[in-house]
Design a protein around this motif. Sequence first.
Motif, PDB file in Angstrom:
ATOM      1  N   ALA A 197       0.815  -1.214   0.000  1.00 31.49           N
ATOM      2  CA  ALA A 197       0.000   0.000   0.000  1.00 31.49           C
ATOM      3  C   ALA A 197       0.850   1.266   0.000  1.00 31.49           C
ATOM      4  O   ALA A 197       0.353   2.352  -0.318  1.00 31.49           O
ATOM      5  CB  ALA A 197      -0.935   0.011   1.211  1.00 31.49           C
ATOM      6  N   TYR A 198       2.128   1.136   0.357  1.00 31.13           N
ATOM      7  CA  TYR A 198       3.029   2.284   0.393  1.00 31.13           C
ATOM      8  C   TYR A 198       4.247   2.074  -0.509  1.00 31.13           C
ATOM      9  O   TYR A 198       5.303   2.658  -0.275  1.00 31.13           O
ATOM     10  CB  TYR A 198       3.480   2.546   1.842  1.00 31.13           C
ATOM     11  N   ASP A 199       4.097   1.272  -1.522  1.00 29.46           N
ATOM     12  CA  ASP A 199       5.181   0.995  -2.458  1.00 29.46           C
ATOM     13  C   ASP A 199       4.738   1.437  -3.850  1.00 29.46           C
ATOM     14  O   ASP A 199       3.820   0.856  -4.442  1.00 29.46           O
ATOM     15  CB  ASP A 199       5.505  -0.507  -2.447  1.00 29.46           C
ATOM     16  N   ALA A 200       5.377   2.475  -4.388  1.00 34.54           N
ATOM     17  CA  ALA A 200       4.929   3.053  -5.657  1.00 34.54           C
ATOM     18  C   ALA A 200       4.981   2.046  -6.795  1.00 34.54           C
ATOM     19  O   ALA A 200       4.082   2.008  -7.644  1.00 34.54           O
ATOM     20  CB  ALA A 200       5.777   4.279  -5.996  1.00 34.54           C
ATOM     21  N   THR A 201       6.012   1.222  -6.828  1.00 31.94           N
ATOM     22  CA  THR A 201       6.108   0.228  -7.896  1.00 31.94           C
ATOM     23  C   THR A 201       4.963  -0.769  -7.809  1.00 31.94           C
ATOM     24  O   THR A 201       4.348  -1.129  -8.820  1.00 31.94           O
ATOM     25  CB  THR A 201       7.467  -0.496  -7.829  1.00 31.94           C
ATOM     26  N   ALA A 202       4.642  -1.208  -6.602  1.00 22.15           N
ATOM     27  CA  ALA A 202       3.545  -2.155  -6.410  1.00 22.15           C
ATOM     28  C   ALA A 202       2.192  -1.536  -6.749  1.00 22.15           C
ATOM     29  O   ALA A 202       1.262  -2.246  -7.155  1.00 22.15           O
ATOM     30  CB  ALA A 202       3.543  -2.658  -4.971  1.00 22.15           C
ATOM     31  N   LEU A 203       2.075  -0.223  -6.604  1.00 18.96           N
ATOM     32  CA  LEU A 203       0.795   0.456  -6.848  1.00 18.96           C
ATOM     33  C   LEU A 203       0.538   0.740  -8.327  1.00 18.96           C
ATOM     34  O   LEU A 203      -0.615   0.969  -8.717  1.00 18.96           O
ATOM     35  CB  LEU A 203       0.751   1.779  -6.077  1.00 18.96           C
ATOM     36  N   LEU A 204       1.565   0.746  -9.143  1.00 17.76           N
ATOM     37  CA  LEU A 204       1.410   1.152 -10.548  1.00 17.76           C
ATOM     38  C   LEU A 204       0.367   0.321 -11.285  1.00 17.76           C
ATOM     39  O   LEU A 204      -0.464   0.864 -12.028  1.00 17.76           O
ATOM     40  CB  LEU A 204       2.744   1.054 -11.272  1.00 17.76           C
ATOM     41  N   GLY A 205       0.403  -0.990 -11.109  1.00 19.51           N
ATOM     42  CA  GLY A 205      -0.482  -1.867 -11.876  1.00 19.51           C
ATOM     43  C   GLY A 205      -1.951  -1.624 -11.606  1.00 19.51           C
ATOM     44  O   GLY A 205      -2.791  -1.737 -12.505  1.00 19.51           O
ATOM     45  N   ALA A 235      10.647  -0.123 -15.407  1.00 23.81           N
ATOM     46  CA  ALA A 235      10.214  -1.369 -16.047  1.00 23.81           C
ATOM     47  C   ALA A 235       8.743  -1.655 -15.767  1.00 23.81           C
ATOM     48  O   ALA A 235       8.002  -2.079 -16.672  1.00 23.81           O
ATOM     49  CB  ALA A 235      11.078  -2.526 -15.561  1.00 23.81           C
ATOM     50  N   GLU A 236       8.304  -1.411 -14.554  1.00 25.82           N
ATOM     51  CA  GLU A 236       6.897  -1.660 -14.214  1.00 25.82           C
ATOM     52  C   GLU A 236       5.984  -0.654 -14.904  1.00 25.82           C
ATOM     53  O   GLU A 236       4.896  -1.016 -15.375  1.00 25.82           O
ATOM     54  CB  GLU A 236       6.703  -1.606 -12.699  1.00 25.82           C
ATOM     55  N   ALA A 237       6.403   0.601 -14.986  1.00 22.46           N
ATOM     56  CA  ALA A 237       5.597   1.603 -15.696  1.00 22.46           C
ATOM     57  C   ALA A 237       5.432   1.215 -17.164  1.00 22.46           C
ATOM     58  O   ALA A 237       4.347   1.347 -17.742  1.00 22.46           O
ATOM     59  CB  ALA A 237       6.238   2.983 -15.570  1.00 22.46           C
ATOM     60  N   ALA A 238       6.509   0.717 -17.779  1.00 22.77           N
ATOM     61  CA  ALA A 238       6.425   0.280 -19.176  1.00 22.77           C
ATOM     62  C   ALA A 238       5.494  -0.922 -19.302  1.00 22.77           C
ATOM     63  O   ALA A 238       4.700  -1.006 -20.255  1.00 22.77           O
ATOM     64  CB  ALA A 238       7.821  -0.057 -19.688  1.00 22.77           C
ATOM     65  N   ARG A 239       5.566  -1.826 -18.339  1.00 21.20           N
ATOM     66  CA  ARG A 239       4.743  -3.040 -18.404  1.00 21.20           C
ATOM     67  C   ARG A 239       3.259  -2.712 -18.339  1.00 21.20           C
ATOM     68  O   ARG A 239       2.457  -3.303 -19.080  1.00 21.20           O
ATOM     69  CB  ARG A 239       5.112  -3.988 -17.252  1.00 21.20           C
ATOM     70  N   VAL A 240       2.872  -1.775 -17.477  1.00 20.91           N
ATOM     71  CA  VAL A 240       1.443  -1.473 -17.285  1.00 20.91           C
ATOM     72  C   VAL A 240       0.983  -0.286 -18.125  1.00 20.91           C
ATOM     73  O   VAL A 240      -0.199   0.063 -18.109  1.00 20.91           O
ATOM     74  CB  VAL A 240       1.127  -1.232 -15.798  1.00 20.91           C
ATOM     75  N   GLY A 241       1.898   0.370 -18.837  1.00 17.69           N
ATOM     76  CA  GLY A 241       1.524   1.489 -19.683  1.00 17.69           C
ATOM     77  C   GLY A 241       1.268   2.779 -18.942  1.00 17.69           C
ATOM     78  O   GLY A 241       0.433   3.590 -19.366  1.00 17.69           O
ATOM     79  N   HIS A 242       1.999   2.993 -17.843  1.00 14.39           N
ATOM     80  CA  HIS A 242       1.836   4.247 -17.095  1.00 14.39           C
ATOM     81  C   HIS A 242       2.818   5.285 -17.636  1.00 14.39           C
ATOM     82  O   HIS A 242       4.010   5.019 -17.738  1.00 14.39           O
ATOM     83  CB  HIS A 242       2.092   4.031 -15.601  1.00 14.39           C
ATOM     84  N   PRO A 243       2.339   6.481 -18.009  1.00 15.62           N
ATOM     85  CA  PRO A 243       3.233   7.492 -18.592  1.00 15.62           C
ATOM     86  C   PRO A 243       4.292   7.950 -17.590  1.00 15.62           C
ATOM     87  O   PRO A 243       3.975   8.397 -16.489  1.00 15.62           O
ATOM     88  CB  PRO A 243       2.293   8.639 -18.983  1.00 15.62           C
ATOM     89  N   LEU A 244       5.546   7.829 -17.982  1.00 20.52           N
ATOM     90  CA  LEU A 244       6.674   8.164 -17.120  1.00 20.52           C
ATOM     91  C   LEU A 244       7.768   8.799 -17.951  1.00 20.52           C
ATOM     92  O   LEU A 244       8.151   8.277 -19.003  1.00 20.52           O
ATOM     93  CB  LEU A 244       7.214   6.907 -16.433  1.00 20.52           C
ATOM     94  N   GLU A 245       8.297   9.919 -17.465  1.00 20.50           N
ATOM     95  CA  GLU A 245       9.512  10.513 -18.026  1.00 20.50           C
ATOM     96  C   GLU A 245      10.589  10.434 -16.954  1.00 20.50           C
ATOM     97  O   GLU A 245      10.554  11.186 -15.976  1.00 20.50           O
ATOM     98  CB  GLU A 245       9.292  11.965 -18.455  1.00 20.50           C
ATOM     99  N   LEU A 246      11.507   9.518 -17.112  1.00 20.10           N
ATOM    100  CA  LEU A 246      12.632   9.353 -16.193  1.00 20.10           C
ATOM    101  C   LEU A 246      13.864   9.958 -16.845  1.00 20.10           C
ATOM    102  O   LEU A 246      14.337   9.469 -17.869  1.00 20.10           O
ATOM    103  CB  LEU A 246      12.858   7.872 -15.877  1.00 20.10           C
ATOM    104  N   ARG A 247      14.371  11.023 -16.238  1.00 16.24           N
ATOM    105  CA  ARG A 247      15.529  11.732 -16.791  1.00 16.24           C
ATOM    106  C   ARG A 247      16.756  11.436 -15.916  1.00 16.24           C
ATOM    107  O   ARG A 247      16.819  11.875 -14.768  1.00 16.24           O
ATOM    108  CB  ARG A 247      15.258  13.239 -16.850  1.00 16.24           C
ATOM    109  N   MET A 248      17.692  10.707 -16.452  1.00 12.60           N
ATOM    110  CA  MET A 248      18.947  10.444 -15.756  1.00 12.60           C
ATOM    111  C   MET A 248      19.888  11.615 -16.034  1.00 12.60           C
ATOM    112  O   MET A 248      20.260  11.863 -17.185  1.00 12.60           O
ATOM    113  CB  MET A 248      19.553   9.131 -16.223  1.00 12.60           C
TER     114      MET A 248
END
Length: 278
Positions: A197-205, A235-248
């Motif tokens: 419930a408090y893990d952003a990766t787990a919540l994405l799906g 990787a999880e955002a890509a799997r579930v199709g959640h829009p993400l801009e990660l800038r390294m």
Amino acid sequence: MELTESNRAFGGTQQVWRHESRTLGCAMNVAVYVPPHAEGARLPVIYWLSGLTCTEQNFITKAGAQRYAAEQGVVLVAPDTSPRGGDVADDPAYDLGKGAGFYLNATQAPWSPHYRMYDYIVEELPALIEAHFPVDDRRGITGHSMGGHGALVIALRNPGRYKAVSAFAPIVAPSQVPWGRKAFAAYLGENEAEWAAYDATALLGGARERLPILIDQGDADDFLEKQLKPEIFEAEAARVGHPLELRMQPGYGHSYYFIASFIGDHIAHHAKALNPKP
């Protein structure tokens, strides 16, 4: 609310207020920057959640955000990172207890009476801000490290409440890294199923809203490989199709030099959603 600090900045006012929190059972400090605005205007608001060991002071003195908030016409709200006070449970370690609230509602002793930062950020603080300052319900949320974790979790769990979300070097998968596992075991207990419930990766799906996420991460961050692991979230955002801009960001670390370098981009990201052009 008691005003404890007030300074002019970029035509607006940077203040710190102190109030008694019913949710946390203690007095809390919260920094509020109000930009220059027309009399009677209601403004959008961005909530900033700071990281481990921080108070409300770190962001307002180091990030240089007031200039950009004044340009974009947004209010900035930066609360403390945990409950405080003599009767509030603490731990000698920097990553547990005071200064390390992790933006969750603790269920375990001795933490549960005061460590309810999730409810404080989601419910009590916005109600207080909207009652006392010239803002409306156009909200964005962002933060750094532990606060980036909090911003992502809170946005994902509350569809419709925020119009924009972003983070700097967030703890994106706390259930899988030492900082998060230590805090979750102490605050929530050993049942790891309850940590999700408090893990952003787990919540994405299961997210019911696909609010675009902006994340900036320095590639020279000392905590990158052990504690932050943005590739898990990506990787999880890509799997579930959640829009993400990660800038390294090459050469940047974990400090406020990093935040100050890109805070203007984040405020513009929020302003675009909070003040949409017709």
